[in-house]
Design an enzyme around this catalytic site. Structure first.
Site, mmCIF file in Angstrom:
data_model
loop_
_atom_site.group_PDB
_atom_site.id
_atom_site.type_symbol
_atom_site.label_atom_id
_atom_site.label_comp_id
_atom_site.label_asym_id
_atom_site.label_seq_id
_atom_site.Cartn_x
_atom_site.Cartn_y
_atom_site.Cartn_z
ATOM 1 N N LYS A 108 0.844 -1.197 0.000
ATOM 2 C CA LYS A 108 0.000 0.000 0.000
ATOM 3 C C LYS A 108 0.878 1.245 0.000
ATOM 4 O O LYS A 108 1.883 1.310 0.719
ATOM 5 C CB LYS A 108 -0.900 -0.027 1.238
ATOM 6 C CG LYS A 108 -1.926 1.081 1.329
ATOM 7 C CD LYS A 108 -2.791 0.878 2.581
ATOM 8 C CE LYS A 108 -3.831 1.967 2.750
ATOM 9 N NZ LYS A 108 -4.672 1.731 3.958
ATOM 10 N N SER A 187 -9.520 2.004 2.794
ATOM 11 C CA SER A 187 -8.369 2.669 2.195
ATOM 12 C C SER A 187 -7.366 1.701 1.588
ATOM 13 O O SER A 187 -6.605 2.077 0.708
ATOM 14 C CB SER A 187 -7.683 3.579 3.220
ATOM 15 O OG SER A 187 -7.040 2.842 4.225
ATOM 16 N N SER A 211 -10.036 -0.635 7.333
ATOM 17 C CA SER A 211 -9.395 -0.449 6.025
ATOM 18 C C SER A 211 -8.560 -1.616 5.540
ATOM 19 O O SER A 211 -8.057 -1.588 4.425
ATOM 20 C CB SER A 211 -8.552 0.833 6.033
ATOM 21 O OG SER A 211 -9.390 1.956 5.891
#
Length: 519
Positions: A108, A187, A211
């Protein structure tokens, strides 16, 4: 919205480097990449039927062919094939570093990587950080191939009052690979969507509240939000030190367990990691034994507010748990309304404190939250989906961390979140609490924002307790996950229960990239 970032030109450059005929013998012979787990890949590499270069090349090629639909990969690492070649050399020299050696991992893009930009999805941070995040150091030491960076909800969805999950100013909109006009949630959208589309073997996500688990549930993958303090947050763009953690996402529980074994570890730069017990397992995969559900007591928190389709899947999951020998008790977790009242004000104060501290570590770019706000006002591209930055502005005006009201609110929030789980577990003699991870994915719509009032993640997220989600079923073509939550440091138990559920009630099927769905 949906615009590909300029620096995805790295993709083409990386693919140019993919060897053709010289590695044909090392490329994977015909096998199902979607269902292959890390032990199976390592067995193929050990037998000479596969190489790390061949596996990495396969993923690079798949990104080239598939990611135009999903938009999960923000940037590729030009050194990925070199890392894979180094792994192959270690294998030839009998110096492998463990089960992640040669395994491609997406990260990420709020996790610092010294050799790639780390942007948190924001155009304000298009630069290299000073150093790798601690978890990246651990992945490199284990021989993992850092394949590239995954798109995310900009600033981990902590910027606008009506954000759209999976959208960032740098990467555009990530789509749900099952139905492309549906949202991937949370997210860590690119991490989960990328793994679901078989663009990497494993991905790293992060979570403040939902998330990791929500995008995993929405994309029929496995996501683990670890106990707070199990994985270092040093070098991870923060929202709140009181709740943030990073964790793995994969297509099966064993890959998640193997990755967690590498990620976990004490870090003097993150005091939270100094608190976990020395009895914590070092190899979680060894504890994934069939039959763990037999004799287990599971509390089912049904949450019918998530809709009849999700509730029907929970009924089926309950039947599977009982058939596997578990005792299932219906439960309702207390204090949830009060948690909802307390969490957001606490996060505002903590974000201002923690983002200012993080930005001070960056060699360039905005130095504090006030400068970020000014940047967004001046950049039209940052206003093309969720145009506002109301949360930034509220955080800038929030009470400082020394404020008595903030301190009292955070203390009550932590206490009630832990009691909500501890008291429920104790009252019914439970091994875990299971709940629906997510409803079926909603349509992505920048004008409306997310439809993500999903309460199941909050107790474990605020308490700092583990939460593991696995696929539970489908509402039409849209996945729904089931989460297993337990006491602090019970990560190994939650993974084992999730793995046995995965075994007795296999639900995952590969995505079909449907353009839309009436359901």
């Amino acid at each position: 919205m949906g615009r590909r970032p300029v620096f995805l030109a790295i993709l083409a450059a990386a693919l140019v480097l993919v060897p053709a005929a010289p590695v044909a013998s090392a490329a994977p012979s015909r096998f199902d990449l979607d269902s292959a787990d890390i032990p199976a890949l390592q067995a193929r590499m050990a037998s000479g039927r596969l190489s790390a270069v061949g596996l990495t090349s396969t993923y690079l090629d798949r990104i080239h062919r598939i990611d135009g639909k999903v938009n999960a990969v923000l940037a590729l690492n030009p050194s990925a094939l070199g890392q894979a070649a180094a792994s192959d050399a270690r294998r030839r020299a009998h110096r492998l570093r463990g089960p992640l050696d040669g395994i491609p991992v997406l990260v990420k893009d709020n996790v610092d990587t010294r050799d790639l930009w780390t942007t948190a999805g924001s155009r304000a941070l298009r630069s290299h950080p000073a150093a790798d995040a601690t978890l990246i150091t651990r992945l490199r030491a284990a021989g993992a191939v850092i394949l590239g960076k995954a798109n995310l909800s900009e600033w981990a969805n902590f910027r606008a009052a009506k954000p759209t999950s999976g959208w960032s100013g740098v990467g555009g909109q990530t789509n749900n690979p099952y139905v492309l006009d549906r949202n991937p949630c949370g997210s860590s959208a690119g991490s989960a969507a990328g793994v679901a589309a078989s663009l990497a073997q494993v991905a790293i996500g992060s979570e403040t509240d939902g998330s990791i688990v929500c995008p995993a549930g929405m994309t029929a993958t496995v996501g683990h939000k670890p106990s707070l303090g199990l994985v270092s947050r040093t070098g991870v763009v923060p929202i709140s030190a009181e709740q943030d953690t990073a964790g793995p996402i994969a297509r099966n529980v064993v890959d998640v367990a193997l990755t967690l074994s590498v990620l976990q570890g004490r870090d003097p730069s993150d005091p939270a990691t100094l608190t976990y017990p020395r009895t914590q397992p070092k190899d979680y995969a060894k504890l994934l034994r069939p039959g763990v559900l037999r004799g287990a007591r599971i509390g089912l928190w049904r949450l019918p507010v998530l809709g009849p389709a999700t509730d029907a899947i929970m009924t089926s999951a309950r039947n599977s748990l009982v058939k596997a020998g578990a005792t299932v008790v219906d439960v309702t977790l207390p204090y949830q309304d009060r948690l909802g009242e307390l969490e957001f004000p606490a996060l505002l104060t903590e974000f201002h404190r923690d983002i200012d501290a993080y930005l001070a570590t960056r060699p360039s770019g905005p130095r504090n939250l006030a400068e970020l706000i000014a940047y967004n006002r001046a950049d039209p591209l940052e206003q093309t989906c969720f145009a506002g930055q109301e949360l930034f502005e509220q955080a800038l005006a929030a009470p400082p961390p020394s404020d008595p009201g903030y301190l009292a609110g955070r203390a009550e929030l932590t206490d009630l979140s832990r009691r909500s789980l501890d008291e429920t577990l104790a009252a019914h003699g439970l091994d875990a609490i299971a709940s629906p991870t997510n409803p079926p994915a909603w349509k992505t719509d920048c004008a409306v924002g997310d439809n993500d009032v999903i309460p199941s993640s909050t107790p474990a997220a605020v308490a700092g307790y583990p939460d593991v989600t696995v696929p539970a079923g489908f509402a039409g073509p849209l996945p729904v996950g089931i989460s297993f939550m337990g006491a602090r440091w019970s990560d190994s138990r939650m993974l084992a229960l999730a793995a046995d559920f995965e075994r007795v009630a296999p639900a995952r099927v590969p995505p079909r990239y449907l353009p839309t769905s009436p359901s």
